[in-house]
Enzyme design. Structure first.
Site, PDB file in Angstrom:
ATOM      1  N   THR A 155      34.387 133.998  65.884  1.00 27.01           N
ATOM      2  CA  THR A 155      33.278 134.658  66.140  1.00 27.01           C
ATOM      3  C   THR A 155      32.989 134.482  67.764  1.00 27.01           C
ATOM      4  O   THR A 155      32.139 135.162  68.157  1.00 27.01           O
ATOM      5  CB  THR A 155      32.133 133.706  65.370  1.00 27.01           C
ATOM      6  N   CYS A 180      34.945 114.143  47.308  1.00 25.90           N
ATOM      7  CA  CYS A 180      33.896 113.812  47.965  1.00 25.90           C
ATOM      8  C   CYS A 180      33.998 113.764  49.793  1.00 25.90           C
ATOM      9  O   CYS A 180      35.250 113.827  50.026  1.00 25.90           O
ATOM     10  CB  CYS A 180      33.701 112.229  47.800  1.00 25.90           C
TER      11      CYS A 180
HETATM   12  N1  ASP Z   1      34.621 134.327  60.089  1.00 26.61           N
HETATM   13  C1  ASP Z   1      34.803 133.679  61.524  1.00 26.61           C
HETATM   14  C2  ASP Z   1      36.134 133.142  61.620  1.00 26.61           C
HETATM   15  O1  ASP Z   1      36.610 132.150  61.352  1.00 26.61           O
HETATM   16  C3  ASP Z   1      33.784 132.635  61.712  1.00 26.61           C
HETATM   17  C4  ASP Z   1      33.725 131.950  62.936  1.00 26.61           C
HETATM   18  O2  ASP Z   1      34.534 131.903  63.784  1.00 26.61           O
HETATM   19  O3  ASP Z   1      32.672 131.194  63.090  1.00 26.61           O
HETATM   20  O4  ASP Z   1      36.881 133.715  62.528  1.00 26.61           O
END
Ligand code: ASP
Length: 344
Positions: A15, A277
């Site tokens: 992301t 858990c």
């Molecule tokens: N789908 C993205 C990834 O894992 C999520 C992220 O990077 O926060 O590449």
């Protein structure tokens, strides 16, 4: 001093560097360009100098495979002599798996390796990429943290204790069974935590080549049928990470299930019990419903996370050890990943 150090930033995707598309966020190349325009503060005093290596194409970490871990580890090993530390920019979805794997694959790196990412892309408002990347660079320049770690939100965590606990919060990661290595508040407050054990055989300091192995994560759930487990074993599973209830129980009244597990283990499958858990640990003898697992050869993963158990077992198979030795090593603390017998 961080001013004289040079950190290698390896961009794998995730992301942090994503942009919008008609189908949702997608990984984008040229993180270097983005950092120049969006993060001029990375040239500020106090932030170590860095050089960027971009893996092409960058990926959504949902696409990570075990082979990717070994490639990444090999890249880091090749670059170790040239840098003082590493920051790996990675998607958050499988970051805990990669971080765990690297903790076993980079035992000989002797330089800090810090994984980070973001919940909000750098190009968006209120992105957490800035704070995470800055903190990761600063931590990577501190020789005191010469192990594989994760910087995310307000915490520095041991890589193989880390799990993604929140799909949206900026403190997305935690290490429920182990204290954070540091809190990243208005200053970085390091905590006194158990040190890493010395690396076992000396050849474990060398880079390890990828070898395919079939390891399956199998949750126990009400009504689980012996045939489901048999199907997994017949499909070629060499290792099972059994996600058991609580302290390590499964339906022991389901004799067929226990029989299938025992038969698989007698046939060379390695089966390790971890807990569904978030916190606590497996102690198979606590309940008869757990003793049944121990009696058929399932071993305890104590407080191993699912991610660490999976990655650890993969690297043990890659070392071409026999199933008995793998089962033994799964119960030992190799890189700080577990606390054996917390209640002896
Ligand atoms: N789908 C993205 C990834 O894992 C999520 C992220 O990077 O926060 O590449």
């Amino acid at each position: 001093m961080s001013g004289t150090k040079c950190i290698c930033v390896i961009y794998t995707g995730g992301t942090l560097g994503m942009v919008r598309s008609a189908r949702g966020y997608i990984p984008a190349p040229d993180l270097g360009g983005l950092l120049r325009t969006r993060m001029p503060q990375l040239r500020a005093e106090g932030i170590p100098r860095y050089e960027l290596v971009e893996i092409n194409p960058p990926i959504d970490s949902a696409n990570v495979t075990p082979e990717f871990w070994y490639d990444l580890a090999a890249r880091v090993c090749a670059l170790v002599p040239h840098y003082d530390g590493f920051v790996i920019v990675h998607g958050t979805d499988t970051l805990a798996y990669t971080a765990s794997a690297l903790s076993f694959l980079l035992a000989g790196a002797a330089k800090p390796v810090v994984l980070t990412g973001a919940q909000i892309p750098l190009v968006e408002l209120r992105s957490d990429a800035h704070a995470n990347l800055e903190a990761a660079l600063i931590v990577a320049a501190r020789a005191a943290t010469s192990e594989v770690t994760v910087v995310f939100g307000r915490r520095l965590l041991r890589a193989n204790r880390t799990i993604k606990t929140d799909s949206t919060a900026l403190d997305a990661f935690d290490s429920p069974s182990f204290s954070p290595l540091a809190d990243l508040g208005s200053y970085i407050q390091f905590h006194d935590v158990p040190k890493l054990p010395p690396v076992g055989p000396v050849e474990w300091l060398e880079p390890l080549a990828y070898r395919p192995s079939t390891i399956v994560v199998l949750p126990i759930f009400p009504g689980i049928h012996a045939d489901m487990v048999k199907g997994v074993v017949d499909a070629g599973a060499q290792g099972l990470i059994l996600e058991c209830y609580g302290r390590g129980t499964a339906p022991d009244c389901n004799e067929a299930l226990i029989h299938v597990l025992g038969e698989a283990i007698d046939g060379g499958v390695v089966a390790v019990a971890v807990s569904q858990c978030l916190d606590g640990h497996v102690a198979l003898g606590t309940y008869a419903a757990g003793s049944a697992l121990a009696e058929c050869g399932v071993v305890s993963g104590f407080d191993l996370t699912r991610e660490a158990a999976f990655a650890k077992m993969h690297t043990l198979f890659a070392r071409e050890l026999g199933s008995r030795e793998i089962a033994e090593k799964m119960q030992q603390n190799l890189r700080g990943e577990l606390t054996p017998d917390p209640e002896p």
